[in-house]
Design a protein around this motif. Structure first.
Motif, PDB file in Angstrom:
ATOM      1  N   THR A  79       0.832  -1.210   0.000  1.00  0.00           N
ATOM      2  CA  THR A  79       0.000   0.000   0.000  1.00  0.00           C
ATOM      3  C   THR A  79       0.860   1.251   0.000  1.00  0.00           C
ATOM      4  O   THR A  79       0.549   2.244  -0.678  1.00  0.00           O
ATOM      5  CB  THR A  79      -0.937  -0.016   1.212  1.00  0.00           C
ATOM      6  OG1 THR A  79      -1.701  -1.227   1.179  1.00  0.00           O
ATOM      7  CG2 THR A  79      -1.879   1.175   1.191  1.00  0.00           C
ATOM      8  N   GLY A  80       1.966   1.231   0.762  1.00  0.00           N
ATOM      9  CA  GLY A  80       2.863   2.374   0.764  1.00  0.00           C
ATOM     10  C   GLY A  80       3.404   2.678  -0.626  1.00  0.00           C
ATOM     11  O   GLY A  80       3.520   3.843  -1.022  1.00  0.00           O
ATOM     12  N   HIS A  81       3.720   1.624  -1.368  1.00  0.00           N
ATOM     13  CA  HIS A  81       4.193   1.823  -2.746  1.00  0.00           C
ATOM     14  C   HIS A  81       3.108   2.463  -3.607  1.00  0.00           C
ATOM     15  O   HIS A  81       3.386   3.405  -4.369  1.00  0.00           O
ATOM     16  CB  HIS A  81       4.605   0.480  -3.339  1.00  0.00           C
ATOM     17  CG  HIS A  81       4.819   0.517  -4.812  1.00  0.00           C
ATOM     18  ND1 HIS A  81       5.831   1.244  -5.405  1.00  0.00           N
ATOM     19  CD2 HIS A  81       4.125  -0.065  -5.833  1.00  0.00           C
ATOM     20  CE1 HIS A  81       5.770   1.098  -6.717  1.00  0.00           C
ATOM     21  NE2 HIS A  81       4.737   0.314  -7.007  1.00  0.00           N
ATOM     22  N   LEU A  82       1.878   1.994  -3.489  1.00  0.00           N
ATOM     23  CA  LEU A  82       0.784   2.562  -4.290  1.00  0.00           C
ATOM     24  C   LEU A  82       0.507   4.015  -3.905  1.00  0.00           C
ATOM     25  O   LEU A  82       0.215   4.850  -4.761  1.00  0.00           O
ATOM     26  CB  LEU A  82      -0.474   1.705  -4.115  1.00  0.00           C
ATOM     27  CG  LEU A  82      -0.395   0.314  -4.738  1.00  0.00           C
ATOM     28  CD1 LEU A  82      -1.569  -0.541  -4.298  1.00  0.00           C
ATOM     29  CD2 LEU A  82      -0.331   0.408  -6.265  1.00  0.00           C
ATOM     30  N   LEU A  83       0.608   4.315  -2.618  1.00  0.00           N
ATOM     31  CA  LEU A  83       0.414   5.704  -2.184  1.00  0.00           C
ATOM     32  C   LEU A  83       1.498   6.607  -2.766  1.00  0.00           C
ATOM     33  O   LEU A  83       1.223   7.750  -3.167  1.00  0.00           O
ATOM     34  CB  LEU A  83       0.412   5.782  -0.656  1.00  0.00           C
ATOM     35  CG  LEU A  83      -0.763   5.086   0.057  1.00  0.00           C
ATOM     36  CD1 LEU A  83      -0.552   5.099   1.561  1.00  0.00           C
ATOM     37  CD2 LEU A  83      -2.092   5.760  -0.298  1.00  0.00           C
ATOM     38  N   GLN A  84       2.727   6.105  -2.811  1.00  0.00           N
ATOM     39  CA  GLN A  84       3.819   6.893  -3.397  1.00  0.00           C
ATOM     40  C   GLN A  84       3.575   7.170  -4.880  1.00  0.00           C
ATOM     41  O   GLN A  84       4.035   8.190  -5.409  1.00  0.00           O
ATOM     42  CB  GLN A  84       5.148   6.154  -3.216  1.00  0.00           C
ATOM     43  CG  GLN A  84       5.641   6.128  -1.779  1.00  0.00           C
ATOM     44  CD  GLN A  84       6.902   5.299  -1.625  1.00  0.00           C
ATOM     45  OE1 GLN A  84       7.360   4.661  -2.574  1.00  0.00           O
ATOM     46  NE2 GLN A  84       7.460   5.298  -0.420  1.00  0.00           N
ATOM     47  N   ARG A  85       2.851   6.295  -5.539  1.00  0.00           N
ATOM     48  CA  ARG A  85       2.516   6.481  -6.948  1.00  0.00           C
ATOM     49  C   ARG A  85       1.272   7.344  -7.141  1.00  0.00           C
ATOM     50  O   ARG A  85       0.782   7.472  -8.258  1.00  0.00           O
ATOM     51  CB  ARG A  85       2.328   5.120  -7.618  1.00  0.00           C
ATOM     52  CG  ARG A  85       3.609   4.270  -7.684  1.00  0.00           C
ATOM     53  CD  ARG A  85       4.661   4.947  -8.546  1.00  0.00           C
ATOM     54  NE  ARG A  85       5.954   4.280  -8.512  1.00  0.00           N
ATOM     55  CZ  ARG A  85       6.366   3.375  -9.402  1.00  0.00           C
ATOM     56  NH1 ARG A  85       5.567   3.010 -10.382  1.00  0.00           N
ATOM     57  NH2 ARG A  85       7.561   2.835  -9.299  1.00  0.00           N
ATOM     58  N   GLY A  86       0.755   7.905  -6.039  1.00  0.00           N
ATOM     59  CA  GLY A  86      -0.373   8.816  -6.130  1.00  0.00           C
ATOM     60  C   GLY A  86      -1.739   8.170  -6.101  1.00  0.00           C
ATOM     61  O   GLY A  86      -2.757   8.844  -6.315  1.00  0.00           O
ATOM     62  N   ARG A  87      -1.813   6.887  -5.805  1.00  0.00           N
ATOM     63  CA  ARG A  87      -3.107   6.193  -5.743  1.00  0.00           C
ATOM     64  C   ARG A  87      -3.738   6.422  -4.377  1.00  0.00           C
ATOM     65  O   ARG A  87      -3.049   6.373  -3.353  1.00  0.00           O
ATOM     66  CB  ARG A  87      -2.922   4.705  -6.009  1.00  0.00           C
ATOM     67  CG  ARG A  87      -2.067   4.400  -7.250  1.00  0.00           C
ATOM     68  CD  ARG A  87      -2.775   4.778  -8.544  1.00  0.00           C
ATOM     69  NE  ARG A  87      -1.890   4.639  -9.707  1.00  0.00           N
ATOM     70  CZ  ARG A  87      -2.309   4.412 -10.936  1.00  0.00           C
ATOM     71  NH1 ARG A  87      -3.607   4.295 -11.197  1.00  0.00           N
ATOM     72  NH2 ARG A  87      -1.440   4.323 -11.937  1.00  0.00           N
ATOM     73  N   ARG A  88      -5.050   6.626  -4.377  1.00  0.00           N
ATOM     74  CA  ARG A  88      -5.730   6.943  -3.119  1.00  0.00           C
ATOM     75  C   ARG A  88      -6.994   6.108  -2.886  1.00  0.00           C
ATOM     76  O   ARG A  88      -7.621   6.214  -1.854  1.00  0.00           O
ATOM     77  CB  ARG A  88      -6.101   8.436  -3.073  1.00  0.00           C
ATOM     78  CG  ARG A  88      -4.906   9.376  -2.934  1.00  0.00           C
ATOM     79  CD  ARG A  88      -4.191   9.148  -1.622  1.00  0.00           C
ATOM     80  NE  ARG A  88      -3.059  10.049  -1.420  1.00  0.00           N
ATOM     81  CZ  ARG A  88      -1.817   9.784  -1.781  1.00  0.00           C
ATOM     82  NH1 ARG A  88      -1.546   8.625  -2.401  1.00  0.00           N
ATOM     83  NH2 ARG A  88      -0.839  10.637  -1.545  1.00  0.00           N
ATOM     84  N   ARG A  89      -7.416   5.316  -3.859  1.00  0.00           N
ATOM     85  CA  ARG A  89      -8.587   4.449  -3.695  1.00  0.00           C
ATOM     86  C   ARG A  89      -8.150   3.030  -4.066  1.00  0.00           C
ATOM     87  O   ARG A  89      -8.122   2.666  -5.240  1.00  0.00           O
ATOM     88  CB  ARG A  89      -9.756   4.926  -4.567  1.00  0.00           C
ATOM     89  CG  ARG A  89     -10.224   6.340  -4.199  1.00  0.00           C
ATOM     90  CD  ARG A  89     -11.377   6.803  -5.082  1.00  0.00           C
ATOM     91  NE  ARG A  89     -12.550   5.935  -4.925  1.00  0.00           N
ATOM     92  CZ  ARG A  89     -13.443   6.075  -3.930  1.00  0.00           C
ATOM     93  NH1 ARG A  89     -13.284   7.024  -3.015  1.00  0.00           N
ATOM     94  NH2 ARG A  89     -14.484   5.256  -3.860  1.00  0.00           N
ATOM     95  N   ILE A  90      -7.798   2.273  -3.032  1.00  0.00           N
ATOM     96  CA  ILE A  90      -7.057   1.027  -3.224  1.00  0.00           C
ATOM     97  C   ILE A  90      -7.898  -0.174  -2.797  1.00  0.00           C
ATOM     98  O   ILE A  90      -8.370  -0.247  -1.655  1.00  0.00           O
ATOM     99  CB  ILE A  90      -5.738   1.058  -2.433  1.00  0.00           C
ATOM    100  CG1 ILE A  90      -4.882   2.263  -2.885  1.00  0.00           C
ATOM    101  CG2 ILE A  90      -4.975  -0.248  -2.590  1.00  0.00           C
ATOM    102  CD1 ILE A  90      -3.690   2.532  -1.996  1.00  0.00           C
ATOM    103  N   GLY A  91      -8.078  -1.110  -3.711  1.00  0.00           N
ATOM    104  CA  GLY A  91      -8.707  -2.381  -3.378  1.00  0.00           C
ATOM    105  C   GLY A  91      -7.677  -3.357  -2.828  1.00  0.00           C
ATOM    106  O   GLY A  91      -6.512  -3.333  -3.221  1.00  0.00           O
ATOM    107  N   VAL A  92      -8.109  -4.199  -1.888  1.00  0.00           N
ATOM    108  CA  VAL A  92      -7.238  -5.245  -1.330  1.00  0.00           C
ATOM    109  C   VAL A  92      -7.948  -6.582  -1.496  1.00  0.00           C
ATOM    110  O   VAL A  92      -9.032  -6.791  -0.930  1.00  0.00           O
ATOM    111  CB  VAL A  92      -6.921  -4.985   0.159  1.00  0.00           C
ATOM    112  CG1 VAL A  92      -6.105  -6.144   0.740  1.00  0.00           C
ATOM    113  CG2 VAL A  92      -6.160  -3.671   0.324  1.00  0.00           C
ATOM    114  N   VAL A  93      -7.379  -7.459  -2.270  1.00  0.00           N
ATOM    115  CA  VAL A  93      -7.989  -8.761  -2.525  1.00  0.00           C
ATOM    116  C   VAL A  93      -7.959  -9.612  -1.260  1.00  0.00           C
ATOM    117  O   VAL A  93      -6.923  -9.742  -0.597  1.00  0.00           O
ATOM    118  CB  VAL A  93      -7.269  -9.488  -3.674  1.00  0.00           C
ATOM    119  CG1 VAL A  93      -7.648 -10.973  -3.722  1.00  0.00           C
ATOM    120  CG2 VAL A  93      -7.590  -8.820  -4.998  1.00  0.00           C
TER     121      VAL A  93
END
Length: 340
Positions: A182-196
């Motif tokens: 999730t930290g990696h996705l946040l660094q890429r500017g993502r803010r609405r993240i699904g978790v399988v």
């Protein structure tokens, strides 16, 4: 009538006395050498003669008799859990087994499916192991731990996401995996993240902490985390992909690389561009994920023990009775690639 050919009569089972006569030493010396007794000094030439004599005669020590004398075996019991073993688990087993073999232990896996916690502990205790390393999917209770210790187990160790009261713990904190992805996705500017969240049995003890780790990191920046139940089949992945745009998600941490590849293919089939519309991250860093297009970003997990695992188990066996120890074994880091 035809008769079966006579089979040659088997000779007597060789004994330690036979080895002692052939090597020209005492039975006690044979016992010390073949049991790798570290408290007695024996020359290397004598050790070699004893081992050569034992090999020539085909003699091996009687494990049951040795166990009766010692009150336990040299067996380290590893019950099998009900979750699929990933690459890190295989590396853990390989390192542990080779290290314990070097220290004259034997690692035995025990099928424990269908047994409740106390039944499992009694079944393990019947084998008189010197140590038990129980996976997270097999519950242990204080009563079960007491049964194992009374049977001669010098160390009871759990291996899993969380420690168990009264036992030593080798902790692979799965929250670190969710936090890292999730930290990696946040660094890429993502803010609405699904978790399988896999629906296959046995994975909840790993998936739920990964979700917790994702939520912990996302809360710091006010990002959304959306759990996504998913079976490991194309039908389930296709159904999720078909409603993807209604979810409004811009990224997904797909539990591991296998689920990530399944979902990524379904998203692409549904016309979802990766990573333009949705970034995808897995875990385990499998080679096959690097062969996809786009190449799959992943979380690489590594063992982070401060000492060889076999040496740790050996120390706990040789010095029983202390305060239960906790050792965190998991180190996770993101491996960015094209999918994110």
């Amino acid at each position: 009538m035809s008769q079966l050919p006579k089979q040659p009569a088997e000779g007597p089972v060789p004994t330690s006395a036979d080895v002692a006569r052939l090597a020209g030493v005492s039975r006690a010396t044979v016992s010390y050498v073949l049991n790798n007794n570290p408290t007695v000094r024996i020359s290397e030439s004598t050790r070699r003669r004893v081992r050569e004599a034992a090999s020539e005669l085909g003699y091996v020590p009687h494990a049951a008799a040795r166990s009766l004398r010692a009150g336990h075996t040299r067996t380290v019991l590893m019950p099998t859990g009900d979750h699929p073993a990933g690459p890190l688990h295989h590396r853990f087993l390989h390192e542990l087994e080779s290290g314990l073999r070097r220290l004259d232990y034997t690692v035995v896996q025990h099928g424990s499916l269908g047994l409740d916690a106390d039944e499992a502990a009694r079944a393990w205790a019947e084998l008189r192991p010197v140590a038990v390393i129980a996976p997270g999917g097999v519950a242990l209770t204080p009563q079960g731990i007491a049964v194992l210790r009374r049977s001669g187990a010098k160390a009871v160790i759990t291996l899993g996401p969380q420690p168990v009261d009264g036992a030593h713990a080798l902790v692979m904190d799965q929250r670190e995996v969710g936090s890292c992805a999730t930290g990696h996705l946040l660094q890429r500017g993502r803010r609405r993240i699904g978790v399988v969240m896999p629906e296959e049995p046995g994975l909840a003890p790993f998936a739920e902490p990964r979700l917790s780790g994702a939520r912990r990191v996302a809360a710091d920046v006010g990002a959304l985390i959306e759990p996504l139940p998913l079976r490991y089949d194309e039908e389930s992945a296709g159904a999720l992909a078909a409603r993807w745009r209604t979810l409004g998600l811009d990224a997904v941490f797909a539990y591991n690389d296998a689920y990530a590849m399944l979902l990524m293919r379904a998203l692409q089939d549904a016309g979802i561009e990766i990573p333009a519309e949705t970034a995808v991250v897995g875990a385990d860093d499998l080679l096959i994920g690097r062969l996809l297009r786009p190449r799959l970003s992943s979380v690489r997990m590594e063992l982070a023990a401060s000492q060889p695992l076999a040496d740790l188990v050996d120390r706990l066996v040789r010095h029983p009775g202390g305060v239960p120890e906790r050792h965190d074994l998991l180190r996770a880091r993101a491996i960015p690639r094209e999918s994110s």
